[in-house]
Each structure stands twice: as structure tokens, then as C-alpha cells.
Design an enzyme around this catalytic site. Structure first.
Site, PDB file in Angstrom:
ATOM      1  N   GLU B  65       0.822  -1.219   0.000  1.00 33.62           N
ATOM      2  CA  GLU B  65       0.000   0.000   0.000  1.00 33.62           C
ATOM      3  C   GLU B  65       0.852   1.263   0.000  1.00 33.62           C
ATOM      4  OE1 GLU B  65      -0.537  -2.655   1.827  1.00 33.62           O
ATOM      5  OE2 GLU B  65      -2.566  -3.330   1.325  1.00 33.62           O
ATOM      6  N   HIS B 134     -11.740  -3.778   9.973  1.00 36.99           N
ATOM      7  CA  HIS B 134     -12.352  -3.718   8.636  1.00 36.99           C
ATOM      8  C   HIS B 134     -13.551  -2.772   8.597  1.00 36.99           C
ATOM      9  CE1 HIS B 134      -9.714  -6.741   7.114  1.00 36.99           C
ATOM     10  NE2 HIS B 134     -10.439  -7.018   6.058  1.00 36.99           N
TER      11      HIS B 134
END
Lengths: 320, 362
Positions: B65, B134
Site C-alpha cells: 500500500e 475492517h
């Protein structure tokens, strides 16, 4: 290599040295109010690398950027003005020594987060590949970068897409005062790049001709679609990590080591070679010195005569 | 408000169409993210793009990322306009260095000589036990950084128009999508259009209480407003903020000058939320108009638990908003119509799956 090329390599190294010596001397006046990381002793890498590049090729650099910037053709006056925080500085005074830029000569930017510009250099090479332009990108990075995850991510992606990038690792063995053997296991850095699937070599970073010739081959490979290339060069940092002084009194390295590092001066070595071969004589040396001295003092005069920005300027250009 | 004959798309379909049209219009636009060309195609928001534009413009991404954010920045500096996608906003935390130190600063620190035109899509998860890592809603962490723009559209119409505006913008724009909005429909024109970044929009007019809301909470506020209006005759002025940075404080001030009461409904944790920032600015600029202290409605200050038994009462919803509005008006739960309204607001389906009862258009 032509004599003229050799003389250019020599004077480019000497110019960086003299600029930084002048910066170091005048730093004590406390008018350059920004951290400054000198590359004195490491000039052969900057010069050897940039001599193998075209103007449109791109360079990304780090906190120790003066040499890279000047070798790529960055404007000297704009650099000195930047250190003095003036509006004519290459960043208008917003960056200082650790943030240099000169887009006109492909010097894309230098920043002081370790490893921070490495993926940007990869992105620049990616853009060239996507657009089909012939430019290559050089990423200057230090040995400390190999402790940063983002560098491994960058190597991986550049190899995956066979990007036209040359990674140039300047291994000076130190992260501030901490030696590499306290930070990394005993394995050569260039083998990490090799494991990422790219050709990699390690060589003496004090031999400017060797640096230049290795980089020339790497650039040709990268430009011809053979993917990323990796070069590791040994270097020795003469002065303190940050600041204008020598720091021998801290005793984190031995006097013998410092002496041996300084005896391996890339500029003295090359001067001797050129004098011996007749490529250079004392008179030419004196001429080069005088020309550099003139240019350096003009850059300081320019910087000091330039106007100072205000907080009003600082509110601008937050967004494009 | 809309012609019923207009075409409807879901939020997810609108995103897909915006990417498709932006790529069609501008060959510099590329899309990259973990799973972009895979069979699930980021909840179908990138479906067909790889087939149409090829593997040199539509990329899957190594699990890097931070590195790939940097690569997108470098590409953006060199004339490419990348759209990067994180299936969960939580993953974007790995890229904080590149977003904050490089994307946000490049234009400024190099005195405007270069800019970083890139879009980062980040999806906020919720439900089915998404849990602590999440389902965070981290917009305030990004919005505190000068140099970044942060948008959170609520409707499919705005999702398309703001995605196009974000791609055309010369700055890094973080495009935050709430997963529970993906299935919601709205009238979405089939042509290429922009919805400006930095402008809120009134979703429901009322003169009693201002509800400035972000993303999915604007959706929840609209449900509350409809029921309150119908069952209790109370008017909520629901403002869909749409952008987190720059905040459209002016639209909220205009409403507060009318209602004198303010609720800010945020999808994030309460402490340090952008709701707190918005209230600060309103209090600074319109204190004398306020009839009661403003109210923050946000997620509680602990991580989102996974177990459905703990998660059930975690999220505030339409009832929370309605109760807060009632309280601000000095009314009690004995007020006329309250029971009828609450009966309407009771969720019929399971609490940990999206509300299908209202699915647009707005």
C-alpha cells in the site's frame, strides 16, 4: 573517455566540494536556518551518475541532496537562496536544504523521510513506461533505506513491471551514528536487489570514472527495456550526519578510520590521475578553482540580496 | 424532485460508470488496486474496465500500500492521473507516510512547481462482523492534513459526479465510500458530469433542527427526517456534507441561522471526529443563533466489536437522530406521534446487513 569529459567530471566534483565548504563556513553565521546534510567525501557518486544521464532523465533524491542536485545541473543560486530561506530559492524558502527541486533539468525533488522518494522514482519510471517516453529515472538512496519496507515494495514493483529505473545506493555504513552491522544482518545490500530479480553490482564509489561507466551501462539497459538496474557504491561521510562540522570528538568512529576515509578522497585521487596522464596541469587546476570560487561567491551574493518571504506567502499554494 | 423516467443506478454502478467515462475521456487516467481486474472487481465497481482499456491502464496491485501510493504519486507528478483503490480504508493506514508526507505536501513544499493529481478510493466496511480492522471510518485522520481533499458522497448521483470531479482535480483527493451505500440507487444521468468538491447539499428541508451528516449517516438522517415529518410534523433540515475537506461550513451556518439547533451525524469515532470540528466552527461563528448546545452523533469511542451481540447497539441510526432532535426541541417521548414514528423506524431486517427498505432514489 575524452579528456574534456574527464575534466568535466573533475570540475563537477570540485564544484560540489567548494560549494559545500563555503556553506559549512558560513553556516556559523546562523543565517542559513535549516538542517543541512553535507555530502563532502561522496561527490564521485553524484557526479559519476549524473554524467551518464540526459537532461530529460529524472532524478529523485534524499536529505543529503546538494551533490545530486548540482551534478544534475540544478541552479546553484536557487539552491543557496533556498538555504537562506529567500523567495528566489528553488522552493521559495519552503523547503531548505532537505527539499531541493529543479524541474528544468529533471531534478524532480529531494525529501528527508528515509526511503520516501524511492517509490516516487518508481512511479516516474512507470509513467515513462506507460507513456512510451525514452527517459529513465534515478533513485538515490542510502544504506539505511534497506531497513524501510517501502524500499522493498518499490524494488518489487519496478522488477514486476520491468521499469526504466536505476537505483543508486550510496552505502556510507552509517545511519546518523549507528553502524550498519547494528542495523542489518551481515549480507551485501546489492544481493537484496538481485533477489528482487534485477541486475546488481557493488563498486568503489570513490572512483568517478568507474561509477560513470557502470551507470552508463545500467542506463543503456534501462532505456532499452531491460528493466530496473541496481548499483551499490561505497562512500565515506567525512563530516557529521547533520551540520557543517567534523564530529571526531564524539568518538563513534576511530581516528584511523576517518583518516583512511579522507585519504581515499575521490577528488584528490582523480586529480592525481589526471595530472599524471597529462589531462590536467596545475595551471588548469588553478583556473578551475578560480572559476568555481567566482561562481560560488556570486551565488551567495544573489541569495543574500534576494527578498525574504512573509507569512502571507506561506498561506499560498496549499492546493494546486 | 426527479423525473421518474430518469435512469437509476446504484452507487456501485455509478462509480463504475464514472471510472469508465473518465478513462474514455482522458487517456492519462489509470486504475490500480488489489483486486481491480479480478472476478469480484472491487464490489463490481471496476467490472469490465480491464477488458475495455487493457492491462496497461487497469492494474492489480502487489500488497504494497505504501510503496504503490508512492508510485502513484510519482506517476501523477509525471503526467499520469492514477485512481488507486483500497477495499478497506483500514488498509490505507499502511500508506500514511506517502499520503501525508508526499501527496499532501509536494505541491506546497516545492512552491507550486508540481502537483499530485490522484484519487484514492477507500471503502468503509460495516456489518457481518467486519470488526476492529475492517470497519473504521477514518476520514478525520486524513482531513486534518492540509493539502489533501477528502470527499464522502452519499448518493449515487453524487458518487459519479464527485468521482469525475476528483479525477479532474489537480490535487490528491481521498474518495471515501461507505460499503452500505453501494447498493443504494439514485437518478444518475448517463452523460459525463461533475459535482463540485466542497459543497454540501440539502437532502431534506425542515425548519426545526439542522442535521449535518456525513456519508451513510446522511442516509440515516434522511430516513429519520421523513418519519419525523410524517408522524410528528417536525422538520429536519438534512444537509449531506459530501466533502470532509474542505468543509462547507457556510451551508451549515445558513441552516443553523434558520433552525437554531444543530446535530452533526458522523460515521466515525466520536473523539477527534470531523463532527467535533464542524460544531466548533458553527459555535465560533453562529453562537448567538443556537438555542441549545449542539449534539454529536457518532460511533462510540471503542473499536467496532465483531460479535453480532455486541455490534447490535454499536451504531447510531435514525432513531438516535430522531431522539436527539426531539431532545433539542425540548420535547419528550410522550410527544404526539413519537410511538408511531419509532414503530416506522424499527429495522425490519438483521442489524448487521444493509437496510434494504429504502434504496433510493433520493
Amino acid at each position: 573517455m575524452h579528456d574534456q569529459t574527464k575534466r568535466s567530471l573533475f570540475s563537477a566534483m570540485l564544484r560540489i566540494r567548494r560549494v559545500e565548504e563555503a556553506l559549512a563556513t558560513r553556516y556559523a553565521e546562523q543565517m542559513m536556518r535549516c538542517p543541512m546534510h553535507l555530502c563532502i567525501g561522496q561527490e564521485a557518486i553524484a557526479v559519476g551518475v549524473c554524467a551518464a544521464l540526459r537532461k530529460e532523465d529524472k532524478v529523485f533524491s534524499n536529505h543529503r541532496a546538494h551533490g545530486h542536485y548540482l551534478a544534475k545541473g540544478g541552479d546553484l543560486s536557487a539552491m543557496v537562496a533556498e538555504l537562506y530561506g529567500r523567495v528566489t530559492g528553488c522552493c521559495g524558502g519552503r523547503g531548505g536544504s532537505m527539499h531541493l527541486v529543479d524541474l528544468d533539468v529533471g531534478f524532480m525533488g529531494a525529501t528527508p523521510i528515509v526511503g520516501g522518494t524511492v517509490p516516487l522514482a518508481v512511479g516516474s519510471a512507470w509513467a515513462a513506461s506507460l507513456k512510451g517516453t525514452p527517459d529513465v529515472t534515478v533513485s538515490f538512496l542510502g544504506d539505511g533505506c534497506f531497513e524501510e519496507g517501502v524500499v522493498h515494495e518499490s524494488l518489487n514493483f519496478s522488477a514486476l513491471h520491468r521499469l526504466p529505473i536505476i537505483f543508486v545506493c550510496e552505502n556510507n555504513d552509517f545511519s546518523v551514528y549507528t553502524r550498519r552491522d547494528e542495523r542489518q544482518p551481515n549480507r551485501p545490500i546489492y544481493r537484496i536487489a538481485e533477489a528482487h530479480g534485477m541486475p546488481a553490482v557493488a563498486a568503489d564509489g570513490n572512483d568517478v570514472e568507474m561509477v560513470s561507466s557502470l551507470v552508463r551501462t545500467a542506463v543503456e539497459n534501462a532505456r532499452n527495456g531491460r528493466g530496473p538496474q541496481f548499483l551499490e557504491f561505497d562512500a565515506y561521510r567525512w563530516r557529521e550526519h547533520c551540520g557543517p562540522d567534523f564530529d571526531d570528538h564524539l568518538k563513534y568512529r576511530s581516528v584511523q578510520e576517518i583518516e583512511s576515509g579522507m585519504n581515499n578522497c575521490p577528488i584528490d585521487r582523480y586529480r592525481k590521475v589526471l595530472l599524471q596522464s597529462g589531462c590536467l596541469d596545475q595551471q588548469a587546476c588553478t583556473g578551475i578553482e578560480a572559476q568555481i570560487r567566482k561562481e560560488v561567491s556570486a551565488a551567495f551574493e544573489f541569495a543574500l540580496a534576494s527578498s525574504k518571504p512573509t507569512i502571507k506567502d506561506a498561506w499560498e499554494k496549499v492546493y494546486a | 424532485m426527479h423525473d421518474v423516467a430518469e435512469r437509476q443506478l446504484t452507487f456501485a454502478e455509478a462509480i463504475r460508470e464514472s471510472l469508465d467515462q473518465a478513462m474514455e475521456k482522458d487517456s492519462r487516467v489509470i486504475v490500480i488496486g488489489e483486486g481491480v481486474p479480478d472476478p469480484k472487481a472491487i464490489f463490481n465497481t471496476t467490472a469490465g474496465l480491464c477488458q475495455k482499456y487493457g492491462a496497461r491502464r487497469v492494474f492489480d496491485m502487489p500488497l504494497s500500500e505504501n510503496g504503490l501510493t508512492g508510485a502513484c504519486i510519482g506517476a501523477a507528478l509525471s503526467g499520469i492521473r492514477p485512481v488507486m483503490i483500497h477495499q478497506r480504508i483500514d488498509f490505507a493506514l499502511l500508506a500514511m507516510d506517502q499520503l501525508v508526507n508526499n501527496a499532501a505536501k509536494w505541491h506546497y513544499m516545492f512552491n507550486g512547481k508540481a502537483s499530485v493529481p490522484m484519487v484514492v478510493r477507500m471503502i468503509v466496511g460495516r456489518g457481518w462482523g467486519q470488526g476492529p480492522q475492517h470497519s473504521q471510518s477514518l476520514q478525520a485522520m486524513f482531513a486534518m492534513v492540509p493539502g489533501l481533499k477528502v470527499v464522502m458522497p452519499t448518493t449515487a448521483h453524487d458518487a459519479k459526479g464527485m468521482m469525475i470531479a476528483a479525477i479532474e482535480d489537480d490535487n490528491p483527493v481521498l474518495f471515501i465510500e461507505h460499503r452500505w451505500l453501494h447498493h443504494v440507487s439514485d437518478n444518475v444521468p448517463d452523460y459525463y458530469y461533475r459535482v463540485p468538491i466542497g459543497q454540501a447539499r440539502t437532502l431534506h428541508e425542515g425548519s426545526d433542527v439542522t442535521v449535518a451528516a456525513f456519508s451513510y449517516m446522511a442516509f440515516e438522517a434522511l430516513i429519520a427526517a421523513k418519519s419525523m415529518s410524517m408522524e410528528m410534523g417536525i422538520g429536519l433540515d438534512v444537509i449531506d456534507m459530501r466533502t470532509v475537506r474542505p468543509l462547507d461550513v457556510e451551508s451549515v451556518l445558513t441552516s443553523v441561522r434558520k433552525t437554531g439547533r444543530l446535530i452533526v451525524a458522523d460515521t466515525a469515532f466520536r473523539t477527534g471526529s470531523i463532527a467535533g470540528e464542524l460544531i466548533s466552527q458553527v459555535v465560533e461563528q453562529a453562537f448567538s443563533f443556537l438555542k441549545a448546545p449542539p449534539v454529536r452523533i457518532a460511533s462510540p469511542d471503542f473499536p467496532t466489536p465483531t460479535s453480532p451481540f455486541m455490534a447490535e447497539d454499536y451504531y447510531p441510526g435514525p432513531q438516535t437522530i430522531a431522539d436527539a432532535a426531539l431532545d433539542l426541541m425540548g420535547k419528550t417521548k410522550e410527544a404526539d406521534g413519537y410511538r408511531r414514528m419509532s414503530a416506522v423506524l424499527v429495522r425490519k431486517g438483521p442489524h448487521d446487513a444493509p437496510n434494504r427498505e429504502f434504496s433510493g432514489p433520493f
